[in-house]
Every structure is written in structure tokens, then in C-alpha cells.
Enzyme design. Structure first.
Site, mmCIF file in Angstrom:
data_model
loop_
_atom_site.group_PDB
_atom_site.id
_atom_site.type_symbol
_atom_site.label_atom_id
_atom_site.label_comp_id
_atom_site.label_asym_id
_atom_site.label_seq_id
_atom_site.Cartn_x
_atom_site.Cartn_y
_atom_site.Cartn_z
ATOM 1 N N GLU A 34 0.813 -1.222 0.000
ATOM 2 C CA GLU A 34 0.000 0.000 0.000
ATOM 3 C C GLU A 34 0.841 1.264 0.000
ATOM 4 O OE1 GLU A 34 -4.032 -0.539 2.462
ATOM 5 O OE2 GLU A 34 -2.308 -1.519 3.343
ATOM 6 N N CYS A 85 3.275 8.590 1.128
ATOM 7 C CA CYS A 85 3.517 7.770 2.306
ATOM 8 C C CYS A 85 3.707 6.351 1.778
ATOM 9 C CB CYS A 85 2.283 7.876 3.210
ATOM 10 S SG CYS A 85 2.301 6.748 4.583
ATOM 11 N N CYS A 94 3.906 -5.965 9.617
ATOM 12 C CA CYS A 94 4.915 -5.444 10.540
ATOM 13 C C CYS A 94 4.987 -6.355 11.760
ATOM 14 C CB CYS A 94 4.547 -4.031 10.967
ATOM 15 S SG CYS A 94 5.730 -3.322 12.135
ATOM 16 N N CYS A 122 2.072 -3.006 17.359
ATOM 17 C CA CYS A 122 1.476 -1.996 18.242
ATOM 18 C C CYS A 122 -0.042 -2.204 18.245
ATOM 19 C CB CYS A 122 1.810 -0.594 17.735
ATOM 20 S SG CYS A 122 3.584 -0.352 17.503
ATOM 21 N N CYS A 133 -2.479 -0.158 15.886
ATOM 22 C CA CYS A 133 -2.152 -0.028 14.463
ATOM 23 C C CYS A 133 -2.661 -1.231 13.667
ATOM 24 C CB CYS A 133 -0.642 0.108 14.316
ATOM 25 S SG CYS A 133 -0.070 -0.034 12.615
ATOM 26 N N GLY A 188 4.872 -1.262 7.773
ATOM 27 C CA GLY A 188 6.202 -1.769 8.084
ATOM 28 C C GLY A 188 7.053 -0.891 8.971
ATOM 29 N N GLU A 189 8.083 -1.510 9.534
ATOM 30 C CA GLU A 189 9.061 -0.807 10.365
ATOM 31 C C GLU A 189 10.330 -0.655 9.504
ATOM 32 O OE1 GLU A 189 9.689 0.903 13.267
ATOM 33 O OE2 GLU A 189 11.621 0.922 12.279
ATOM 34 N N SER A 244 10.164 7.028 9.662
ATOM 35 C CA SER A 244 9.484 6.936 10.956
ATOM 36 C C SER A 244 9.742 5.551 11.551
ATOM 37 C CB SER A 244 7.975 7.151 10.759
ATOM 38 O OG SER A 244 7.288 6.949 11.970
ATOM 39 N N SER A 255 8.278 7.134 16.888
ATOM 40 C CA SER A 255 6.962 6.894 17.474
ATOM 41 C C SER A 255 7.146 6.632 18.962
ATOM 42 C CB SER A 255 6.309 5.683 16.791
ATOM 43 O OG SER A 255 6.134 5.960 15.435
ATOM 44 N N LEU A 256 7.120 7.689 19.735
ATOM 45 C CA LEU A 256 7.380 7.558 21.168
ATOM 46 C C LEU A 256 6.092 7.123 21.897
ATOM 47 C CD1 LEU A 256 9.838 7.981 23.029
ATOM 48 C CD2 LEU A 256 8.938 10.242 23.550
ATOM 49 N N HIS A 257 5.047 7.915 21.742
ATOM 50 C CA HIS A 257 3.693 7.606 22.233
ATOM 51 C C HIS A 257 3.531 7.566 23.758
ATOM 52 C CE1 HIS A 257 2.966 7.055 18.084
ATOM 53 N NE2 HIS A 257 3.272 5.785 17.997
ATOM 54 N N ASN A 274 -6.529 7.266 14.911
ATOM 55 C CA ASN A 274 -7.516 6.876 13.890
ATOM 56 C C ASN A 274 -8.033 5.505 14.255
ATOM 57 O OD1 ASN A 274 -7.195 9.139 12.086
ATOM 58 N ND2 ASN A 274 -5.169 8.306 11.679
ATOM 59 N N CYS A 295 -3.025 7.396 9.008
ATOM 60 C CA CYS A 295 -2.007 6.699 9.790
ATOM 61 C C CYS A 295 -2.578 5.505 10.513
ATOM 62 C CB CYS A 295 -1.480 7.621 10.880
ATOM 63 S SG CYS A 295 -0.347 8.812 10.288
HETATM 64 N N1 SAH Z 1 6.482 1.562 11.766
HETATM 65 C C1 SAH Z 1 6.805 2.934 11.756
HETATM 66 C C2 SAH Z 1 6.205 3.699 10.603
HETATM 67 C C3 SAH Z 1 4.807 3.405 10.185
HETATM 68 S S1 SAH Z 1 3.526 3.943 11.223
HETATM 69 C C4 SAH Z 1 6.435 3.573 13.069
HETATM 70 O O1 SAH Z 1 5.725 2.978 13.860
HETATM 71 O O2 SAH Z 1 6.903 4.683 13.308
HETATM 72 C C5 SAH Z 1 3.505 5.706 11.042
HETATM 73 C C6 SAH Z 1 2.909 6.434 12.243
HETATM 74 O O3 SAH Z 1 1.513 6.173 12.385
HETATM 75 C C7 SAH Z 1 3.548 6.003 13.556
HETATM 76 O O4 SAH Z 1 3.846 7.111 14.359
HETATM 77 C C8 SAH Z 1 2.443 5.169 14.166
HETATM 78 O O5 SAH Z 1 2.585 5.053 15.540
HETATM 79 C C9 SAH Z 1 1.222 5.911 13.737
HETATM 80 N N2 SAH Z 1 -0.017 5.124 13.870
HETATM 81 C C10 SAH Z 1 -0.156 3.792 13.753
HETATM 82 N N3 SAH Z 1 -1.443 3.443 13.940
HETATM 83 C C11 SAH Z 1 -2.141 4.577 14.154
HETATM 84 C C12 SAH Z 1 -3.528 4.874 14.377
HETATM 85 N N4 SAH Z 1 -4.431 3.920 14.397
HETATM 86 N N5 SAH Z 1 -3.876 6.156 14.549
HETATM 87 C C13 SAH Z 1 -2.944 7.134 14.494
HETATM 88 N N6 SAH Z 1 -1.635 6.932 14.289
HETATM 89 C C14 SAH Z 1 -1.225 5.663 14.105
HETATM 90 FE FE1 SF4 Z 2 4.551 -1.538 12.970
HETATM 91 FE FE2 SF4 Z 2 4.643 1.135 13.088
HETATM 92 FE FE3 SF4 Z 2 2.274 -0.160 13.039
HETATM 93 FE FE4 SF4 Z 2 3.801 -0.289 15.216
HETATM 94 S S1 SF4 Z 2 2.838 1.564 14.370
HETATM 95 S S2 SF4 Z 2 2.760 -2.015 14.241
HETATM 96 S S3 SF4 Z 2 5.828 -0.298 14.299
HETATM 97 S S4 SF4 Z 2 3.766 -0.116 11.435
#
Ligand code: SAH
Ligand code: SF4
Length: 352
Positions: free
Chosen positions: A96, A111, A118, A122, A125, A165-166, A195, A218-220, A294, A343
Site C-alpha cells: 500500500e 507515504c 509489521c 502496536c 495499528c 512496516g518498520e 518513521s 513513534s514515542l507515544h 484513527n 495513519c
Molecule cells: N512503523 C513505523 C512507521 C509506520 S507507522 C512507526 O511505527 O513509526 C507511522 C505512524 O503512524 C507512527 O507514528 C504510528 O505510531 C502511527 N499510527 C499507527 N497506527 C495509528 C492509528 N491507528 N492512529 C494514528 N496513528 C497511528
Molecule cells: Fe509496525 Fe509502526 Fe504499526 Fe507499530 S505503528 S505495528 S511499528 S507499522
């Protein structure tokens, strides 16, 4: 897009590789440069278009190679004009990519994905729920970009590795792709964002490349316990090591880091967590990007569905964070939600 999938693709070869390829065909080397220009500057869809190559040359290329190993499987256009693409690789994998219009810069950003699925998993996600399937090749990463430009006929100015993906768990192919984006696609490193969920050794390795790309992390969460729930790989790469790697990245590259922080109701959005975050980021050259969650159909916390922090609470969090940290804090503008292109919503699902 071109059809023949079994043949090797020329999209993703550097200028030097294309010159070598031309020489291998007993052609003068300038034809390698001509090919490079058709692929990367003119976004050619077919060898037939390459009008300054002879018919015989074009037929020789056609016979052996293709310009895209990814075929367009599906395309959706959102109300806000965001476009989501689903490509199918020659091995049947679904990949995608999303193209967005950035009003503030009057330009387009893509993007792109670096893996299928992945492994990090998380809980908020959608990609994480697919699990890890495959690493993409540099070629497949570049083809996402070229195919978007071929389809829209509009130049991309910005690339973010924020699709599936990471990226730092597919380090070599991602770096190879970054060099191609810079040198062949001609999008400067400063306009490329990688990212990551925080893969400490690879952040350090990336710092040593001195590439000038933007690193987004992606600290969160500012505390280890919450982060372990939100980003499970942080059990392996703990907070102090991650922070040390981020300082190292800045010191080596002098590039300001982006801290990504997804806003989840009742989990990481309390005012005291904003203060803890400010404290953690003290002395780090960074800006913070708050991402309204989201919704996906997967996210849950102890069996309860994850919810987005209400907007007034996000503004409050931003305000406290800005005042206590004196750093720039922005709220990510969501795009393509109606077509699951925002995202975290990339899980090969297309809206009917
Ligand atoms: N794997 C990498 C890059 C892809 S995700 C990473 O985690 O950084 C890109 C961004 O979208 C990351 O900051 C991720 O935490 C965020 N993200 C993932 N799922 C999300 C969601 N459901 N709502 C908002 N942001 C999200
Ligand atoms: Fe993988 Fe990034 Fe999604 Fe976490 S947020 S599952 S690292 S794609």
C-alpha cells in the site's frame, strides 16, 4: 502500468547500474543515461515511449525487462483528494501507498511502505495485526514512488516512510531506496522522513550514514510501562537507550527529530503525562507531532476499545506540553480517513 511481471524491473536501478546494463547490451554508455532520464525524470510507462531510442533498442528492452514489477490492484480517491494505492507484486504480495496534498507547502507527499505487514505489533495499528509478512526490496520501494508519479503525472516533493512496516527492520533496502530517492528521483534527503518505532542500534547506524533525512520516532509515551503496552518492541529497546540514541542522532546529523505521539483517550493523554514528556525531551532538539488516533477495528486496552482523545483535550495537552517544554508542538492533520488511508489504517482493506 506495464504488464509483464516476470521480467526484472529497471525502476530501482541507479544511473551507474543502467549505464552498466547498456554496456552489457553492447550499447554506448550514454544510452544508460537516456534510460535513467526516461525512468526517473519523464516517468515513462512503457519502453515504447522512449522516442530517442531506436525501435530495435526498445524491442530489446521490452523482451528482457519491465518498468514496473508492481501492478495496480486498486486505487481509491478520498473526499479530501488523498489517493490510496494497492499494488500487487509479482509474488502476489499486496503493498500500500498513499499520496497526499500538503496545503501548507502546496506540494504532494507520498507515504510509502517498507514491508508487507509489521512484526512490532502496536495494539493501535492495523498493520501490526497483519503480523510480519515480507521485507520490500529497494526496487519495490522506488516503484511505489515512480508509479504514483506515472499515474498522477504530478511530481512528489516529499516522501515519508510511514506506510506499512518498520523501516529500520528492513535497513539495507530502505537505505538503498533513500539513496535512489535522493540521487535518481531527485527528492532531497531533507524531504525524506523515516518513521521508526525505536530500533536503537539502527537509529545509531542511520546517524552514521550522515544522510540528512528526517528521523521521526513513534514515542507515544514518556514512561516505560505505558510505552511497553503501546510499542511492544520497547521491552527490548528501553527508554534510556532510546533517548540516548536520539541524542546521538542529533549530535551526528544536526537534524531536528520529530517525536510522534498518538493521542489515546485515558491512556497517554493526561496533563501530567504532557509534563512527563516535556521532562523526558529536555535538551533534545525535537518537535512533537500529536497524532489523533484513527480508530481501527483492532485496538483495545484490557478488552476495552481504544478511543481517540477528544479534540479539546488534545489542545490542552498541546498547550501544557508547549509551555513546559518550549518546543514546537503540532497536531497531525488527518487525511483520507474515509478510505482507510490515514495513519495506522493500512491493512490492505479497501472501502467498498
Ligand atoms: N512503523 C513505523 C512507521 C509506520 S507507522 C512507526 O511505527 O513509526 C507511522 C505512524 O503512524 C507512527 O507514528 C504510528 O505510531 C502511527 N499510527 C499507527 N497506527 C495509528 C492509528 N491507528 N492512529 C494514528 N496513528 C497511528
Ligand atoms: Fe509496525 Fe509502526 Fe504499526 Fe507499530 S505503528 S505495528 S511499528 S507499522
Amino acid at each position: 502500468m506495464q504488464k509483464s511481471q516476470e521480467k526484472p524491473s529497471l525502476s530501482g536501478l541507479s544511473e551507474l547500474e543502467l549505464i552498466k546494463l547498456a554496456e552489457g547490451l553492447n550499447w554506448p554508455s550514454f544510452k544508460g543515461k537516456t534510460l535513467h532520464s526516461w525512468i526517473y525524470k519523464k516517468w515513462a510507462n512503457s519502453f515504447e515511449e522512449m522516442s530517442d531510442l531506436s525501435k530495435k533498442d526498445r524491442e530489446a528492452l521490452e523482451e528482457k525487462y519491465t518498468l514496473s514489477s508492481l501492478l495496480l490492484e486498486e486505487k481509491q480517491v478520498s473526499k479530501d483528494k488523498t489517493i490510496k494505492y494497492l499494488w500487487k507484486s509479482q509474488y502476489g504480495d499486496l503493498i500500500e501507498s498513499v499520496r497526499m496534498f500538503l496545503e501548507e507547502h502546496d506540494s504532494y507527499s507520498a507515504c510509502i511502505s517498507s514491508q508487507v505487514g509489521c512484526a512490532v505489533g502496536c495494539p493501535f495499528c492495523a498493520t501490526g495485526t497483519i503480523g510480519f509478512k515480507k521485507n520490500l526490496s529497494a526496487n519495490q520501494i522506488i516503484e511505489q514512488i515512480l508509479n504514483i508519479q506515472r499515474d498522477t503525472k504530478e511530481r512528489l516533493n516529499n516522501i515519508v516512510f510511514m506506510g506499512q512496516g518498520e523501516p529500520l527492520l528492513n535497513y539495507d533496502e530502505v537505505i538503498k531506496a533513500v539513496y535512489l530517492i535522493k540521487d535518481s528521483v531527485s527528492i532531497g534527503a531533507r524531504r525524506i522522513t523515516i518513521s521508526t518505532s525505536g530500533i536503537v542500534p539502527q537509529i545509531k547506524k542511520l546517524a552514521e550514514e550522515k544522510l540528512q533525512v528526517t528521523l521521526a520516532v513513534s514515542l507515544h509515551a514518556a514512561d516505560q510501562e505505558t510505552r511497553e503496552f503501546l510499542v511492544p518492541i520497547s521491552k527490548k529497546y528501553k527508554m534510556p537507550d532510546l533517548m540516548e540514541a536520539l541524542h546521538f542522532y542529533y549530535n551526528k546529523t544536526k537534524r531536528r527529530i520529530t517525536i510522534e505521539y498518538v493521542m489515546l483517550d485515558g491512556i497517554n493523554d493526561q496533563v501530567e503525562k504532557a509534563r512527563a514528556l516535556a521532562d523526558l525531551l529536555k535538551g533534545l532538539h525535537c518537535h512533537v507531532n500529536l497524532i489523533p488516533y484513527n480508530p481501527t477495528d483492532v485496538g483495545n486496552f484490557h478488552g476495552k476499545a481504544l478511543k481517540r482523545t477528544p479534540m479539546p483535550k488534545i489542545y490542552k495537552f498541546k498547550d501544557v506540553l508547549e509551555k513546559t517544554s518550549r518546543k514546537k508542538v503540532t497536531i497531525r492533520h488527518e487525511r483520507g480517513v474515509d478510505i482507510n488511508a490515514a495513519c495506522g489504517q493500512l491493512a490492505n482493506k479497501f472501502v467498498d
